[in-house]
Design a protein around this motif. Structure first.
Motif, mmCIF file in Angstrom:
data_model
loop_
_atom_site.group_PDB
_atom_site.id
_atom_site.type_symbol
_atom_site.label_atom_id
_atom_site.label_comp_id
_atom_site.label_asym_id
_atom_site.label_seq_id
_atom_site.Cartn_x
_atom_site.Cartn_y
_atom_site.Cartn_z
ATOM 1 N N ALA A 24 0.833 -1.207 0.000
ATOM 2 C CA ALA A 24 0.000 0.000 0.000
ATOM 3 C C ALA A 24 0.864 1.252 0.000
ATOM 4 O O ALA A 24 0.512 2.272 -0.612
ATOM 5 N N THR A 25 2.013 1.181 0.660
ATOM 6 C CA THR A 25 2.936 2.320 0.677
ATOM 7 C C THR A 25 3.549 2.564 -0.695
ATOM 8 O O THR A 25 3.744 3.709 -1.113
ATOM 9 N N LEU B 112 13.199 5.861 -6.255
ATOM 10 C CA LEU B 112 13.298 7.317 -6.356
ATOM 11 C C LEU B 112 12.345 8.051 -5.419
ATOM 12 O O LEU B 112 12.486 9.257 -5.217
ATOM 13 N N SER B 113 11.396 7.331 -4.838
ATOM 14 C CA SER B 113 10.477 7.955 -3.885
ATOM 15 C C SER B 113 10.993 7.892 -2.455
ATOM 16 O O SER B 113 10.378 8.451 -1.551
ATOM 17 N N LEU C 34 16.763 8.513 -0.018
ATOM 18 C CA LEU C 34 18.001 8.314 -0.763
ATOM 19 C C LEU C 34 17.763 8.499 -2.256
ATOM 20 O O LEU C 34 18.568 9.124 -2.964
ATOM 21 N N GLY C 35 16.644 7.964 -2.755
ATOM 22 C CA GLY C 35 16.344 8.084 -4.180
ATOM 23 C C GLY C 35 16.163 9.514 -4.628
ATOM 24 O O GLY C 35 16.573 9.895 -5.732
ATOM 25 N N ARG C 36 15.560 10.325 -3.774
ATOM 26 C CA ARG C 36 15.335 11.729 -4.148
ATOM 27 C C ARG C 36 16.639 12.511 -4.228
ATOM 28 O O ARG C 36 16.714 13.559 -4.877
ATOM 29 N N SER D 292 2.347 7.734 -0.647
ATOM 30 C CA SER D 292 3.070 7.975 0.597
ATOM 31 C C SER D 292 4.540 7.715 0.317
ATOM 32 O O SER D 292 4.885 6.931 -0.557
ATOM 33 N N SER D 293 5.415 8.382 1.021
ATOM 34 C CA SER D 293 6.846 8.260 0.739
ATOM 35 C C SER D 293 7.449 7.093 1.509
ATOM 36 O O SER D 293 7.532 7.132 2.744
#
Length: 345
Positions: free
Chosen positions: A185-186, A201-202, A205-207, A219-220
Motif C-alpha cells: 500500500a505504501t 526514487l520515492s 536516498l532516491g530523491r 506515501s513516501s
C-alpha cells in the motif's frame, strides 16, 4: 487463406509493393494498407491461440464505453502516450508504439514465448493492437474512445495524424492486488501500480539522485522500506525473470520496466513490461551500453536490473533446473523462428 499465415503475409507484401508503384490517392493507399493489415491480423489470431489473459484485454477494449473508463497518463517524463482502460473491474494499459508494428509485435511474441515455457508469471500479458485513426462518429466501445483520444492528441500536438497507430495493450499490474495495508500500500501510486525505479526514487536516498521524479507515490517509503522490498523479492520469480531475459536477449530490463506485485505470502515478484528490445537482431560487438533514462539509438542496451538483485548470485533451484531440462530446444527454436520470420525482425 488455407495456405497459412505466411502465404497471406507474402500476398500482402506483394499488394503493398504494387500499391506503392501505383497512382492511388494517399487516403486510398492508407485504406488499402489498413485492410491488408487487418486481413493478416485475422489469420494471425486463428493461427495463434490466445491465452485467457490476452482475451481479457480484448474484452476490455470491446466493452461498451458506458461500462468502462479511459484515463491518459504519463508514468514517467520520457513515456510515450499511455492510457489506462477499465471495464467491469478489469484493467489494461495501452501504450502507443508509433507507425511501425515491430515493437508491439515483439512484446506480444515475448509474452507468448514466456507462456509457452511456463514463465508467464513474470511477464505482463500483452497483445499487439493496431488502431485505425479514423474518427468514429458515434464511439460505442472503449477502443473507439481510445481512438478519439489519440486523434485529439495528434491534432493538438503533432503536424499530422498517421493512418494507423500501433499499440501494445498489457494487463494492468496492480502492486497491491490483495488490498493489504503494509508495504504494498505504501509503494502503490494513485493509479495502483509501482515500478522498481519509482519505488527507489520515492525514498529519501532516491530523491538525492533525482529530485524531479514525476511519479512520486501516494506515501513516501523510507529507505528501510526499500530494503525490505528487495529482501522480500521472490527467489522463484527472480529465477524465472533472469532466465527469460537470457532466452529472449532482453536489452531493456531496466528498473522502470520492472513492475512490483505483492504475493499472497507477503513477498514481491518482479514482472517485466515494455519488452520491445528483445530477440537480438544485433551482433554483440555492435551493442552500445547506455546509462541514459531514454536512449533512441538502435544499438543501445541497458544492464538488466534483475542481475543486480541479491538473489541473482544464488544457485539455481532444483525445481528450475528440472523445468529447464524438460524443455525441447528444437521446439523453442521452431517457435522463435516462426515468430521472428513472421514479424520480419
Amino acid at each position: 487463406m488455407s495456405g497459412g499465415i505466411q502465404d497471406v503475409t507474402d500476398e500482402c507484401e506483394r499488394q503493398l509493393q504494387w500499391l506503392e508503384g501505383g497512382s492511388w490517392e494517399p487516403k486510398d493507399a492508407d485504406k488499402l494498407r489498413e485492410v491488408l493489415y487487418r486481413m493478416q491480423e485475422e489469420v494471425r489470431k486463428r493461427d495463434w491461440k490466445e491465452g485467457v489473459e490476452q482475451e481479457r484485454i480484448r474484452n476490455i477494449l470491446k466493452a461498451p464505453v458506458e461500462h468502462g473508463s479511459l484515463v491518459m497518463v504519463q508514468p514517467h517524463r520520457n513515456s510515450a502516450l499511455v492510457a489506462i482502460v477499465e471495464a467491469r473491474g478489469d484493467k489494461a494499459v495501452v501504450k502507443c508504439r508509433g507507425e511501425y508494428v515491430d515493437k508491439s509485435r515483439r512484446e506480444e511474441a515475448h509474452y507468448k514465448l514466456a507462456r509457452e515455457l511456463g514463465l508467464s508469471d513474470v511477464v505482463a500479458p500483452c497483445i499487439s493492437l493496431p488502431l485505425s485513426l479514423t474518427n468514429p462518429s458515434h464511439p460505442t466501445t472503449i477502443e473507439d474512445a481510445l481512438v478519439q483520444s489519440l486523434i485529439a492528441h495528434y491534432q493538438t500536438e503533432e503536424e499530422s495524424i498517421p493512418p494507423v497507430e500501433y499499440c501494445s495493450a498489457e494487463a494492468f499490474i496492480s502492486c497491491n492486488p490483495w488490498g493489504t495495508k503494509g508495504l504494498a500500500a505504501t509503494l502503490a501510486n494513485d493509479k495502483g501500480f509501482c515500478d522498481l525505479q519509482s519505488a527507489f526514487l520515492s525514498t529519501p536516498l532516491g530523491r538525492l539522485y533525482d529530485d524531479e521524479h514525476t511519479l512520486l507515490l501516494q506515501s513516501s517509503p523510507s529507505d528501510y522500506d526499500f530494503i525490505q522490498l528487495i529482501e522480500r523479492a521472490s527467489q522463484e520469480h527472480l529465477e524465472q525473470l533472469v532466465l527469460l531475459n537470457i532466452i529472449t536477449l532482453q536489452r531493456d530490463g531496466t528498473p522502470v520496466n520492472v513492475m512490483l506485485q505483492e504475493l499472497m505470502c507477503g513477498g514481491f515478484k518482479l514482472m517485466a513490461i515494455d519488452n520491445t528490445r528483445t530477440f537480438g537482431g544485433l551482433e554483440e560487438d555492435k551493442l552500445e551500453i547506455s546509462v541514459e533514462e531514454d536512449d533512441s539509438r538502435h544499438a543501445s542496451y541497458w544492464y538488466p536490473c534483475s542481475l543486480g538483485m541479491p538473489g541473482a548470485v544464488k544457485q539455481v533451484s532444483e525445481a528450475m533446473r528440472a523445468r529447464v531440462a524438460g524443455w525441447d530446444p528444437a521446439a523453442v527454436e521452431a517457435f522463435l523462428l516462426r515468430h521472428l520470420t513472421y514479424n520480419n525482425m
